[in-house]
Motif scaffolding. Structure first.
Motif, mmCIF file in Angstrom:
data_model
loop_
_atom_site.group_PDB
_atom_site.id
_atom_site.type_symbol
_atom_site.label_atom_id
_atom_site.label_comp_id
_atom_site.label_asym_id
_atom_site.label_seq_id
_atom_site.Cartn_x
_atom_site.Cartn_y
_atom_site.Cartn_z
ATOM 1 N N TYR A 245 0.840 -1.209 0.000
ATOM 2 C CA TYR A 245 0.000 0.000 0.000
ATOM 3 C C TYR A 245 0.869 1.252 0.000
ATOM 4 N N TYR B 45 0.491 2.869 -3.677
ATOM 5 C CA TYR B 45 -0.603 3.830 -3.637
ATOM 6 C C TYR B 45 -0.215 5.213 -3.100
ATOM 7 N N LYS B 46 0.631 5.295 -2.072
ATOM 8 C CA LYS B 46 0.952 6.602 -1.476
ATOM 9 C C LYS B 46 2.445 6.748 -1.181
ATOM 10 N N GLY C 241 -5.172 0.769 5.342
ATOM 11 C CA GLY C 241 -4.224 0.884 4.249
ATOM 12 C C GLY C 241 -3.455 -0.404 4.021
ATOM 13 N N SER D 208 -2.719 -3.504 0.855
ATOM 14 C CA SER D 208 -2.807 -3.807 -0.571
ATOM 15 C C SER D 208 -2.794 -5.317 -0.783
ATOM 16 N N ASN E 76 -14.401 -5.350 4.287
ATOM 17 C CA ASN E 76 -14.559 -4.057 3.618
ATOM 18 C C ASN E 76 -16.017 -3.635 3.568
ATOM 19 N N GLU F 208 -16.353 0.573 3.333
ATOM 20 C CA GLU F 208 -15.227 1.175 2.620
ATOM 21 C C GLU F 208 -15.025 0.478 1.281
ATOM 22 N N LEU F 209 -14.220 1.095 0.417
ATOM 23 C CA LEU F 209 -13.939 0.546 -0.915
ATOM 24 C C LEU F 209 -15.219 0.262 -1.688
ATOM 25 N N GLU G 100 -13.060 -4.382 -10.841
ATOM 26 C CA GLU G 100 -12.605 -2.997 -10.680
ATOM 27 C C GLU G 100 -13.436 -2.012 -11.510
ATOM 28 N N ARG H 14 -15.815 -0.652 -9.102
ATOM 29 C CA ARG H 14 -15.267 -0.093 -7.851
ATOM 30 C C ARG H 14 -14.819 1.348 -8.050
ATOM 31 N N ASP I 142 -9.474 4.960 -6.015
ATOM 32 C CA ASP I 142 -9.007 5.718 -4.857
ATOM 33 C C ASP I 142 -9.009 7.206 -5.188
ATOM 34 N N SER J 126 -7.819 1.608 -13.394
ATOM 35 C CA SER J 126 -7.460 1.917 -12.011
ATOM 36 C C SER J 126 -6.100 1.309 -11.680
#
Length: 256
Positions: A72, A76-77, A95, A97, A142, A147-148, A217, A220, A223, A234
């Motif tokens: 993650y 992602y970040k 957070g 992955s 989730n 979330e998600l 996806e 979904r 993010d 995505s």
């Protein structure tokens, strides 16, 4: 139009200790993998013993947690955590992955296979069918957390999530629960119930997960801090493409 039940993310508390549904889902996923593994060891020829499998589960837990978190952070970040490195350890804030956890499990299994002198691909062929029910449990976690969630939709089963505004959205967690979890489990459990060439079960896991996650996806919500990337895909879809390619290559190799 449906409404998300807005579950309390805390299942129960013991004094100051709060036990969250998401943690319980992780526990349920590992318990399912452990039970299925014991069944396979008991009913069919397996590359490891009961004691070795118990040790492997411990290594896999570490691989999922460490790999999932680092994945993650890196996928992602990376910029955010480069500026706030201490927050990398704040796992309780969320957070994780899948692709990072997947790589973590592969690394842990590789180390264990070398230590025990077990063929790595034989070990992964044994492990692959045990994983999808754990993935299903994670997606249910989730959904419980709300979330998600998915993209906005006008389909009759669209669901309003408290964190997602007033518009109904795809319950994409349930899509992934059904596809990456239940459907992939049925496919792999059936396929691995008969002897297969070395590496073929692992290859089918890579292809199956990659394709099913790629499809899910589309429902979904990307993010918010990433949005859609090149070609309107995505990050999850882009990470699935090398999985599919590796699976196809491994399947072709195993047939030879």
């Amino acid at each position: 139009m449906l409404f998300h039940p807005d579950f309390n993310p805390i299942a129960f508390s013991i004094g100051p200790l709060a036990v969250r549904w998401y943690g319980l889902m992780y526990l349920a996923g590992f318990a399912a993998a452990w039970w299925l593994g014991l069944k396979r060891i008991r009913d069919t020829p397996a590359p490891i013993t009961r004691k070795q499998f118990d040790d492997l589960i411990f290594f896999a837990v570490l691989g999922v947690i460490l790999g999932g978190r680092l994945g993650y952070v890196l996928f992602y970040k990376p910029g955010y955590y480069a500026a706030h490195p201490l927050e990398i350890f704040s796992i309780w804030e969320g957070g994780m992955s899948f692709h990072g956890g997947f790589l973590g499990v592969i690394f842990a299994a590789w180390i264990y296979a070398r230590r025990q002198e077990i063929g790595f691909l034989r070990l992964m062929d044994f492990v692959a069918p045990l994983c999808p029910l754990g993935l299903a449990a994670g997606r249910m976690g989730n959904f419980i957390n709300g979330e998600l969630y998915g993209r906005v939709t006008d389909l009759p089963w669209g669901m309003v999530f408290r964190q997602g505004g007033a518009a109904p959205r795809h319950p994409s967690q349930l899509y992934q629960f059904a596809l990456e979890g239940l459907a992939l489990f049925v496919l792999l459990w059936w396929f691995s119930s008969k002897p297969r060439p070395r590496g073929q079960v692992s290859a089918l896991f890579l292809i199956g997960y990659g394709v099913l996650r790629f499809i899910a996806e589309f429902g979904r919500e990307p993010d918010a801090f990433l949005g859609l990337l090149a070609l309107g895909l995505s990050m999850g879809q882009w990470l699935c493409l090398p999985m599919i390619a590796a699976g196809l290559a491994l399947f072709a190799w195993s047939r030879r």
